[in-house]
Design an enzyme around this catalytic site. Sequence first.
Site, PDB file in Angstrom:
ATOM      1  N   GLY A  27       0.842  -1.061  -0.015  1.00 45.75           N
ATOM      2  CA  GLY A  27       0.046   0.041  -0.021  1.00 45.75           C
ATOM      3  C   GLY A  27       0.789   1.410   0.211  1.00 45.75           C
ATOM      4  N   HIS A  94     -15.032  10.521 -15.759  1.00 43.55           N
ATOM      5  CA  HIS A  94     -14.630  10.935 -17.197  1.00 43.55           C
ATOM      6  C   HIS A  94     -13.386  11.732 -16.879  1.00 43.55           C
ATOM      7  CE1 HIS A  94     -16.233  14.861 -17.784  1.00 43.55           C
ATOM      8  NE2 HIS A  94     -17.117  14.538 -16.859  1.00 43.55           N
ATOM      9  N   HIS A 103      -2.400   6.459  -4.745  1.00 46.42           N
ATOM     10  CA  HIS A 103      -3.423   5.582  -3.929  1.00 46.42           C
ATOM     11  C   HIS A 103      -4.601   6.400  -3.776  1.00 46.42           C
ATOM     12  CE1 HIS A 103      -4.244   2.397  -0.443  1.00 46.42           C
ATOM     13  NE2 HIS A 103      -5.313   2.699  -1.076  1.00 46.42           N
ATOM     14  N   ILE A 124      -9.409   7.804   2.768  1.00 42.40           N
ATOM     15  CA  ILE A 124     -10.719   7.205   2.614  1.00 42.40           C
ATOM     16  C   ILE A 124     -11.741   8.419   2.566  1.00 42.40           C
ATOM     17  CG2 ILE A 124     -10.937   6.915   5.248  1.00 42.40           C
ATOM     18  CD1 ILE A 124     -12.233   3.908   4.239  1.00 42.40           C
TER      19      ILE A 124
END
Length: 166
Positions: A27, A94, A103, A124
Amino acid sequence: MPVLHGDEHIRRLREEENYQDAFVAIGSNRLREKLAGKAVSQGYRLVNAISPLAVISPSVRLGGGIAIMAGATINADSAIGDLAIINTGATVDHDCRIGRAVHIAPQCGLAGNVTVGDGSMLGIGCKVIPEQSIGNNVVLGAGSVVIASIPDGVTAVGVPARIIRQ
């Protein structure tokens, strides 16, 4: 699959076992990029790990060594750079440009025409409105809402996102 601990296995598997493909499942953006560099220098080809439960437009351009997790959606004409992670349930709308070793954490939402620079980490649940740019090596705190472009090398948090560290 057996788990082999230690970088010394990279060369041995390539030379003795004739492995050709590698995926770096780490990660940390910097560490993922460093280990991928080692693998490539040993002659490996970086492959992608894409969940069959992800939705990816056929016009998306994908780099190498990327991970796209279950529930992720990547819409038309976006580009995902090498070693990027588009995590669980994230949406990339798009014409977005996601840089190298980025990430995008679970449940992030990027509206159309967003650019995310190399090495950045979007925590998050971040949200980014259309046509904003997030610089290189940026950290966005969990739940941040980006309504104005963010420069390189900063940490920003909150609603709206405010720079707290240069």
